[in-house]
Design an enzyme around this catalytic site. Structure first.
Site, PDB file in Angstrom:
ATOM      1  N   GLN A   1       8.838  -7.283   1.589  1.00 59.24           N
ATOM      2  CA  GLN A   1       9.799  -6.232   1.247  1.00 59.24           C
ATOM      3  C   GLN A   1      10.687  -5.998   2.468  1.00 59.24           C
ATOM      4  O   GLN A   1      10.176  -5.756   3.566  1.00 59.24           O
ATOM      5  CB  GLN A   1       9.075  -4.940   0.876  1.00 59.24           C
ATOM      6  CG  GLN A   1      10.035  -3.886   0.323  1.00 59.24           C
ATOM      7  CD  GLN A   1       9.400  -2.510   0.165  1.00 59.24           C
ATOM      8  OE1 GLN A   1       8.811  -1.986   1.113  1.00 59.24           O
ATOM      9  NE2 GLN A   1       9.503  -1.930  -1.021  1.00 59.24           N
TER      10      GLN A   1
ATOM     11  N   PRO B   1       3.682  -2.085  -1.585  1.00 56.76           N
ATOM     12  CA  PRO B   1       3.989  -2.063  -0.154  1.00 56.76           C
ATOM     13  C   PRO B   1       3.564  -0.749   0.497  1.00 56.76           C
ATOM     14  O   PRO B   1       3.822   0.319  -0.050  1.00 56.76           O
ATOM     15  CB  PRO B   1       5.514  -2.204  -0.119  1.00 56.76           C
ATOM     16  CG  PRO B   1       5.986  -1.839  -1.486  1.00 56.76           C
ATOM     17  CD  PRO B   1       4.887  -2.214  -2.416  1.00 56.76           C
TER      18      PRO B   1
ATOM     19  N   TYR C   1      16.069   5.553   1.616  1.00 59.28           N
ATOM     20  CA  TYR C   1      16.450   4.712   2.762  1.00 59.28           C
ATOM     21  C   TYR C   1      17.884   4.201   2.552  1.00 59.28           C
ATOM     22  O   TYR C   1      18.563   4.605   1.609  1.00 59.28           O
ATOM     23  CB  TYR C   1      15.421   3.588   2.961  1.00 59.28           C
ATOM     24  CG  TYR C   1      14.042   4.150   3.255  1.00 59.28           C
ATOM     25  CD1 TYR C   1      13.827   4.936   4.390  1.00 59.28           C
ATOM     26  CD2 TYR C   1      12.971   3.964   2.379  1.00 59.28           C
ATOM     27  CE1 TYR C   1      12.582   5.500   4.651  1.00 59.28           C
ATOM     28  CE2 TYR C   1      11.728   4.521   2.631  1.00 59.28           C
ATOM     29  CZ  TYR C   1      11.539   5.292   3.762  1.00 59.28           C
ATOM     30  OH  TYR C   1      10.317   5.865   4.013  1.00 59.28           O
TER      31      TYR C   1
HETATM   32  C1  LIG Z   1       0.718   4.886   3.500  1.00 55.38           C
HETATM   33  C2  LIG Z   1       1.807   4.513   2.547  1.00 55.38           C
HETATM   34  C3  LIG Z   1       2.874   3.742   2.983  1.00 55.38           C
HETATM   35  C4  LIG Z   1       3.883   3.362   2.100  1.00 55.38           C
HETATM   36  N1  LIG Z   1       4.866   2.522   2.512  1.00 55.38           N
HETATM   37  C5  LIG Z   1       5.756   2.017   1.613  1.00 55.38           C
HETATM   38  C6  LIG Z   1       6.659   0.985   1.966  1.00 55.38           C
HETATM   39  O1  LIG Z   1       6.645   0.474   3.072  1.00 55.38           O
HETATM   40  N2  LIG Z   1       7.543   0.568   1.028  1.00 55.38           N
HETATM   41  C7  LIG Z   1       7.568   1.096  -0.224  1.00 55.38           C
HETATM   42  O2  LIG Z   1       8.386   0.698  -1.039  1.00 55.38           O
HETATM   43  N3  LIG Z   1       6.689   2.042  -0.595  1.00 55.38           N
HETATM   44  C8  LIG Z   1       5.781   2.501   0.278  1.00 55.38           C
HETATM   45  N4  LIG Z   1       4.835   3.413  -0.115  1.00 55.38           N
HETATM   46  C9  LIG Z   1       4.829   3.851  -1.529  1.00 55.38           C
HETATM   47  C10 LIG Z   1       3.829   3.009  -2.337  1.00 55.38           C
HETATM   48  O3  LIG Z   1       4.197   1.657  -2.415  1.00 55.38           O
HETATM   49  C11 LIG Z   1       3.699   3.556  -3.763  1.00 55.38           C
HETATM   50  O4  LIG Z   1       4.950   3.473  -4.399  1.00 55.38           O
HETATM   51  C12 LIG Z   1       3.217   5.012  -3.794  1.00 55.38           C
HETATM   52  O5  LIG Z   1       2.194   5.228  -2.837  1.00 55.38           O
HETATM   53  C13 LIG Z   1       2.683   5.396  -5.167  1.00 55.38           C
HETATM   54  O6  LIG Z   1       1.620   4.562  -5.534  1.00 55.38           O
HETATM   55  P1  LIG Z   1       0.067   5.052  -5.511  1.00 55.38           P
HETATM   56  O7  LIG Z   1      -0.009   6.289  -6.337  1.00 55.38           O
HETATM   57  O8  LIG Z   1      -0.692   3.892  -6.084  1.00 55.38           O
HETATM   58  O9  LIG Z   1      -0.291   5.323  -4.078  1.00 55.38           O
HETATM   59  C14 LIG Z   1       3.841   3.811   0.768  1.00 55.38           C
HETATM   60  C15 LIG Z   1       2.773   4.601   0.339  1.00 55.38           C
HETATM   61  C16 LIG Z   1       1.751   4.931   1.189  1.00 55.38           C
HETATM   62  C17 LIG Z   1       0.593   5.745   0.688  1.00 55.38           C
END
Ligand SMILES: Cc1cc2nc3c(=O)[nH]c(=O)nc-3n(C[C@H](O)[C@H](O)[C@H](O)COP(=O)(O)O)c2cc1C
Ligand SMILES: Cc1cc2nc3c(=O)[nH]c(=O)nc-3n(C[C@H](O)[C@H](O)[C@H](O)COP(=O)(O)OP(=O)(O)OC[C@H]3O[C@@H](n4cnc5c(N)ncnc54)[C@H](O)[C@@H]3O)c2cc1C
Length: 767
Positions: free
Chosen positions: A491, A414, A572
């Site tokens: 989500q 997400p 949150y």
């Molecule tokens: C731009 C952005 C928005 C995100 N929004 C959410 C979100 O809405 N809900 C959530 O659970 N995690 C959110 N995350 C966290 C990601 O789902 C993920 O857990 C985190 O970026 C680590 O993964 P990665 O290393 O592949 O980026 C967000 C991350 C990014 C970069």
């Protein structure tokens, strides 16, 4: 230069040799407390590459060492009575005693004085009488402790007990790991041949098992006899032998991981285990000691003075040492926690063992032993219910949760887009999520979608609370179902104390410049001094918000989403109840973990009753607050998962952090995966891993080692909506489904990949 070397282990002797080779005028004495052939231990493992480095430094000693090298290619793992062998690993080893005797001979030939049976308690007098003093006196270095305030050693005494034994039993066909379950717990051995007649046999177990066996009260002979009984069926009637005769007690020890902030002081430098140790299970302690000895000798000749040479030595060697120590830590932690993995199927257990240090990747294993890896991949596919095409990478195995069947194990994590208008998804969301759904991932998440306007993080966050939201989301879900094989997960969440903040690309988590709305949270704890102090929720707030979660779930169900996730991570609202950092309540919603989880679980139960029974629900948690015992620890996350599992949650989405501005996360490749691994293998609950996972290799190794059931990638999917399709091209997998209108593009990519693979360029298999 007049040089005193304290300690005649590999580090001290090889340093002396390297110095003398560079300038025969140096006057060097090596002081050693033991007799010349008194050393304890058996074989040490080196690599062909290390030996090449040694040959460039001193061809004579390298040639002598090479003559005695034992080589072996296979690793055998004996677990649950099954012996699994993989090949292509390429080790070589030599007896420690033999190595030291060769180095002693070479040192003498070069005119180095060796002073045995000389105990050195204090380096200070030598620092007065010599130009240069080297503290190469091993793990319990006196040279280091004499200046502990300067070197600032950090010594982490690890959990397992081990004893370094030998045997005449042959282990010459493979480096062998043997796991035996005894009446007092698991005991395991690391066995490898290093001379034609002798093999190393290191016995290891948890401190608890060691205590239950009473090894601490046994004489050395009794200890050995007990180990012989434990491993009798692997020893073919041969005995186990100790050559630690000069050591007192039974010679069982805990491995001390040594780190030092500094390695030099005035004219004294630390070398080898005295400065940094690497756990024996990755066989790199001697390599580190020898290579650091060469580097130090080099800099002492290339640099203008001692101080400049020491600076260069520390900066040049520290990175390499830290790299190896990090791999060694992964490996020793794996052995410390091995009881978590012993119930795995032997194939998965073997894979987990081989990839434990994270130095050997999935594709690297394929290069070493394609047949073994192919068999392991086929095992994984069959277990996932795929019997048609078992020669596919683990990421392309299907996965089932309730009636939801995913085509593969890749998940678009997400990610808030901050593009909504009054909570309503726009064309941006349609285009963005539709693209990701076309990109091949088995499951696509929409961003945290909020249960009320006040529950939004920012004014740009999406919602599930107005009729127009339902229309927009339904349009997207219908498209995904009609045009792609992906499934789509909603989500839902509430921002709590982290609400009313700026868009992601503005000042993240900072309050709005104007138009802030009031916040609520578990307790009146603000996110930061700059953010509003939220109202601590009372019962009517709790009932109202529960109703909002239920209404949003009903909307998500009407839209046709395939799966629902409750966001209880990242600080949150629901996360603010779970972590003690922000939950200071004194009622039944605060205090114990059961109490702190009470409200999130009430939400889950309420939501579960309105969510279609055949569709799964996930909960995302922060499995580590990165605040030590003050916050959630990975161990407590296991207890959280147990409570979720008992409540009927289908899968735990294991994220971490973002619960306090004081947190100190330790980032790195796949840095949150260990938390998923721990939850999955300690509770048996299905998990998703997330966090800095970006290569197909990472995904495949996480899955095949059983560290998670699904793998979420967030940022990689911002850069490449078609990450999964491209991963398939890279892996040579031709069975993923591309959208029909894109088939020409697919075929061109396949041709290009085939061409680069055959011309040896990048593409094809990545290692
Ligand atoms: C731009 C952005 C928005 C995100 N929004 C959410 C979100 O809405 N809900 C959530 O659970 N995690 C959110 N995350 C966290 C990601 O789902 C993920 O857990 C985190 O970026 C680590 O993964 P990665 O290393 O592949 O980026 C967000 C991350 C990014 C970069
Ligand atoms: C069970 C086990 C298995 C291992 N397996 C491997 C392997 O397979 N491959 C590998 O590369 N490494 C292995 N190692 C690690 C390896 O043994 C060490 O990393 C390596 O020996 C470090 O060399 P060193 O010279 O710094 O220390 P040491 O080898 O410990 O040498 C230090 C020397 O200093 C002497 N000394 C200590 N104090 C004094 C004093 N006060 N006065 C005088 N002399 C003193 C000691 O007697 C000793 O001879 C293993 C270690 C253990 C414990």
């Amino acid at each position: 230069m007049k040089v005193a070397v304290l300690g005649a282990g590999p580090a001290g002797l090889y340093f002396a040799i390297s110095m003398k080779r560079r300038n025969p005028a140096h006057e060097i004495t090596v002081f050693e407390r033991n007799k010349p052939d008194d050393t304890f231990g058996w074989g040490v493992v080196l690599s062909a590459e290390t030996l090449d480095n040694l040959a460039a430094n001193d061809a004579v000693s390298a040639a002598w060492i090479r003559e005695y090298f034992a080589y072996w290619d296979d690793i055998a793992v004996i677990h649950k009575g099954v012996r699994t062998v993989s090949t292509g690993h390429g080790f070589c080893g030599i007896g420690r005693k033999r190595l030291l005797l060769l180095l002693q001979r070479r040192a003498r030939d070069l005119g180095i004085e060796l002073s045995f049976e000389t105990e050195i308690d204090d380096p200070r007098p030598f620092m007065e009488s010599h130009d240069l003093v080297i503290g190469a006196d091993g793990l319990n270095s006196r040279a280091r402790s004499a200046f502990a305030e300067v070197f600032r050693p950090d010594i982490d005494v690890r959990k397992c007990k081990f004893v370094w034994l030998g045997t005449r039993q042959k282990f010459d066909d493979a480096f062998t790991f043997i796991f035996e379950e005894t009446e007092h717990g698991w005991v395991w051995a690391h066995a490898y041949q290093f001379e034609s007649e002798t093999a190393t046999f290191i016995v290891e177990c948890s401190e608890e098992t060691w205590a239950k066996w009473g090894f601490g009260d046994m004489t050395r002979e009794q200890s050995i006899a007990a180990c012989e009984r434990i491993f009798a069926k692997h020893l073919g009637g041969h005995s186990l032998i100790s050559n630690a005769g000069h050591l007192r007690g039974s010679a069982w020890i805990n491995f001390p991981r040594v780190l030092c902030e500094r390695w030099s002081h005035k004219n004294l430098a630390l070398l080898g285990d005295a400065s940094a140790s690497a756990h024996f299970s990755i066989g790199s302690g001697t390599k580190l000691a020898l290579e650091s000895a060469v580097a130090l000798a080099d800099y002492l000749h290339s640099e203008p003075g001692l101080s400049a040479a020491f600076d260069k030595y520390e900066s040049a060697r520290r990175t390499e040492v830290l790299r190896l120590q990090s791999a060694a830590r992964n490996s020793l932690e794996w052995f410390e926690e091995v009881e978590r993995y012993l119930e795995l199927d032997p194939v998965q257990f073997n894979y987990s063992l081989l990839t434990r240090s994270q130095r050997i990747s999935h594709e690297n294993l394929r290069l070493r032993d394609p047949e073994w890896l192919g068999g392991a991949e086929a095992w994984f596919q069959r277990r996932a219910g795929n019997t048609d095409n078992v020669r596919r990478a683990p990421m392309f195995a299907p996965f089932q949760l309730r009636d939801l069947r995913l085509e593969n194990r890749v998940v678009v994590s997400p990610m808030a887009q901050y593009k909504a208008v009054d909570g309503c998804p726009t064309d941006w969301h349609f285009a963005h999520y539709a693209e990701r759904a076309k990109g091949g991932a088995g499951l696509v998440y929409i961003e945290m979608t909020c249960v009320s306007p006040e529950g939004r993080i920012t004014p740009g966050c999406t919602g599930f609370y107005a009729p127009e939201h339902e229309v927009a989301w339904k349009r997207l879900v219908d498209f995904v179902h009609a045009e792609t094989e992906a499934k789509i997960c909603a989500q839902i969440g509430h921002s709590g104390a982290k609400g009313s903040t700026q868009l992601g690309w503005q000042q993240i988590d900072a309050p709005l410049e104007s138009g802030n709305w009031p916040l609520i949270s578990a307790s009146d704890v603000g996110w930061s001094p700059a953010n509003q102090v939220p109202k601590a929720m009372d019962r009517s707030d709790m009932a109202r918000i529960k109703g909002q979660f239920v209404a949003s779930t009903e909307m998500a169900a009407r839209c046709g989403f395939d799966m629902l996730e409750i966001h209880a991570a990242h600080g949150y609202l629901l996360s603010s109840f779970i972590t003690p950092l922000t939950n200071h309540r004194t009622d039944e919603y605060g205090g114990s973990l059961e109490n702190r989880l009470r409200y999130p679980l009430e939400i889950f139960h309420a939501v579960r009753t309105v969510w279609p029974a055949h569709k799964p629900i996930s909960v995302r948690i922060s499995a580590n607050d990165w605040m030590g015992d003050e916050g959630i620890t990975p161990a407590e996350a296991v207890e959280i998962a147990r409570l979720l599992q008992a409540a009927g949650v289908d899968i735990c989405d294991v994220s971490a952090g973002q619960t306090s501005i004081r947190a100190r996360p330790v980032y790195g490749r796949m840095f949150q995966t260990p938390f998923s691994d721990r939850i999955r293998n300690e509770t048996g609950m299905a998990t998703m891993a997330v966090g800095n996972i970006y290569e197909p290799d990472h995904v495949n190794s996480i899955l095949l080692a059983g560290r998670a059931d699904l793998v979420c990638l967030a940022r990689p999917h911002l850069a490449d909506p078609y990450w999964t399709l491209h991963a398939a091209v890279q892996l040579g997998d031709r069975d993923v489904k591309w959208p029909d209108p894109y088939l020409n593009g697919r075929d061109q990519l396949y041709r290009l990949a085939d061409r680069t693979a055959t011309t040896g360029g990048v593409g094809g298999l990545k290692v």
